[in-house]
Scaffold this motif. Structure first.
Motif, PDB file in Angstrom:
ATOM      1  N   GLU A  63       0.788  -1.306   0.162  1.00 12.97           N
ATOM      2  CA  GLU A  63      -0.047   0.213  -0.140  1.00 12.97           C
ATOM      3  C   GLU A  63       0.933   1.536  -0.217  1.00 12.97           C
ATOM      4  O   GLU A  63       1.916   1.860   0.644  1.00 12.97           O
ATOM      5  CB  GLU A  63      -1.114  -0.153   1.533  1.00 12.97           C
ATOM      6  CG  GLU A  63      -2.187  -1.087   1.092  1.00 12.97           C
ATOM      7  CD  GLU A  63      -3.293  -0.685   2.023  1.00 12.97           C
ATOM      8  OE1 GLU A  63      -3.575   0.233   2.927  1.00 12.97           O
ATOM      9  OE2 GLU A  63      -3.448  -2.257   2.776  1.00 12.97           O
TER      10      GLU A  63
ATOM     11  N   ASP B  13       2.420   4.994   0.930  1.00 13.83           N
ATOM     12  CA  ASP B  13       2.610   5.283   2.221  1.00 13.83           C
ATOM     13  C   ASP B  13       2.660   6.766   2.256  1.00 13.83           C
ATOM     14  O   ASP B  13       3.318   6.976   1.536  1.00 13.83           O
ATOM     15  CB  ASP B  13       3.197   4.415   3.562  1.00 13.83           C
ATOM     16  CG  ASP B  13       2.984   5.709   4.665  1.00 13.83           C
ATOM     17  OD1 ASP B  13       2.725   6.734   5.031  1.00 13.83           O
ATOM     18  OD2 ASP B  13       3.785   5.316   5.536  1.00 13.83           O
TER      19      ASP B  13
ATOM     20  N   GLU C  60     -11.074  11.178   9.009  1.00  9.53           N
ATOM     21  CA  GLU C  60      -9.925  10.585   8.991  1.00  9.53           C
ATOM     22  C   GLU C  60     -10.280   9.728   7.525  1.00  9.53           C
ATOM     23  O   GLU C  60      -9.268   9.379   7.227  1.00  9.53           O
ATOM     24  CB  GLU C  60     -10.923  10.010   9.777  1.00  9.53           C
ATOM     25  CG  GLU C  60     -11.104  10.279  11.461  1.00  9.53           C
ATOM     26  CD  GLU C  60     -12.542  11.526  11.273  1.00  9.53           C
ATOM     27  OE1 GLU C  60     -13.468  11.308  11.104  1.00  9.53           O
ATOM     28  OE2 GLU C  60     -12.429  12.376  12.500  1.00  9.53           O
ATOM     29  N   SER C  61     -10.989   9.536   6.689  1.00  7.21           N
ATOM     30  CA  SER C  61     -10.708   8.542   5.765  1.00  7.21           C
ATOM     31  C   SER C  61      -9.572   9.813   4.453  1.00  7.21           C
ATOM     32  O   SER C  61      -9.047   8.860   4.022  1.00  7.21           O
ATOM     33  CB  SER C  61     -12.362   8.177   5.308  1.00  7.21           C
ATOM     34  OG  SER C  61     -12.752   9.853   4.490  1.00  7.21           O
TER      35      SER C  61
ATOM     36  N   VAL D 192      -7.226  11.498   5.922  1.00  7.71           N
ATOM     37  CA  VAL D 192      -6.415  12.029   6.488  1.00  7.71           C
ATOM     38  C   VAL D 192      -5.475  10.342   6.275  1.00  7.71           C
ATOM     39  O   VAL D 192      -4.498  10.129   5.493  1.00  7.71           O
ATOM     40  CB  VAL D 192      -5.944  12.529   7.801  1.00  7.71           C
ATOM     41  CG1 VAL D 192      -5.013  12.196   8.353  1.00  7.71           C
ATOM     42  CG2 VAL D 192      -6.320  13.943   7.747  1.00  7.71           C
ATOM     43  N   GLU D 193      -5.811   9.569   6.381  1.00  7.15           N
ATOM     44  CA  GLU D 193      -5.736   7.977   6.124  1.00  7.15           C
ATOM     45  C   GLU D 193      -4.712   7.590   4.651  1.00  7.15           C
ATOM     46  O   GLU D 193      -4.400   7.414   4.440  1.00  7.15           O
ATOM     47  CB  GLU D 193      -6.845   7.402   6.656  1.00  7.15           C
ATOM     48  CG  GLU D 193      -5.803   5.536   6.782  1.00  7.15           C
ATOM     49  CD  GLU D 193      -7.849   4.605   6.704  1.00  7.15           C
ATOM     50  OE1 GLU D 193      -8.175   3.987   5.782  1.00  7.15           O
ATOM     51  OE2 GLU D 193      -8.726   4.643   7.970  1.00  7.15           O
ATOM     52  N   GLN D 194      -5.539   8.223   3.979  1.00  8.35           N
ATOM     53  CA  GLN D 194      -5.796   7.780   2.196  1.00  8.35           C
ATOM     54  C   GLN D 194      -3.400   8.955   2.252  1.00  8.35           C
ATOM     55  O   GLN D 194      -3.258   8.253   1.459  1.00  8.35           O
ATOM     56  CB  GLN D 194      -6.411   7.764   1.620  1.00  8.35           C
ATOM     57  CG  GLN D 194      -7.177   6.889   1.643  1.00  8.35           C
ATOM     58  CD  GLN D 194      -7.148   5.634   1.367  1.00  8.35           C
ATOM     59  OE1 GLN D 194      -6.311   5.978  -0.009  1.00  8.35           O
ATOM     60  NE2 GLN D 194      -7.303   4.715   1.483  1.00  8.35           N
TER      61      GLN D 194
ATOM     62  N   GLY E  69      -2.273  11.465   4.401  1.00 16.28           N
ATOM     63  CA  GLY E  69      -1.775  12.043   5.402  1.00 16.28           C
ATOM     64  C   GLY E  69      -1.818  13.154   5.785  1.00 16.28           C
ATOM     65  O   GLY E  69      -3.057  13.638   5.862  1.00 16.28           O
TER      66      GLY E  69
END
Length: 126
Positions: free
Chosen positions: A28, A30, A59-60, A62-64, A66
């Motif tokens: 994945e 990063d 949140e979704s 920032v998860e994808q 950063g």
């Protein structure tokens, strides 16, 4: 003599193909580990695929993508507005990321409602 060489080259090619397919399938991206050019390209591709039919939260995103490069927020009564800027275009090699090098994403109460130039205009207007 040709036969063993062809055999080993074929085996090597198959092993390489399996390894490459495994990396592409299971590794994945990063954004925090990417250099700035790769991250900028990744951000742009991800943002270009966004649509408002799908619920995107802070949140979704920032998860994808950063952590954002720049962020601003404010609260008006029961409405929280947050605009997060992700770098998507290089303008000047000075080591500083500015808003004109970024695409803004606007969130209302934690949900994505707009992105692009109009997102920051909406943030300033609301």
């Amino acid at each position: 003599m040709k036969n063993p060489v062809v055999k080993y080259v074929g085996i090597g090619f198959i092993l390489y193909a399996v390894f490459a397919a495994s990396v592409l399938t299971f590794y994945e991206d990063d954004p925090d580990q990417m250099n700035w050019e790769d991250r900028q390209s990744y951000n742009l591709k991800f943002i270009n695929k966004l649509n408002l039919d799908h619920l995107h939260t802070i949140e979704s995103i920032v998860e994808q993508l950063g952590a954002p490069d720049i962020t601003e927020a404010r609260k008006n009564k029961d409405t929280t507005l947050q605009v997060m800027f992700y770098r998507t275009k290089h303008a000047k090699s000075d080591g500083i990321t500015t808003k004109d090098e970024c695409t803004p994403l606007l969130f209302k109460n934690g949900k994505l409602i707009a992105w692009g130039i109009t997102a920051f205009e909406q943030y300033n207007a609301l």
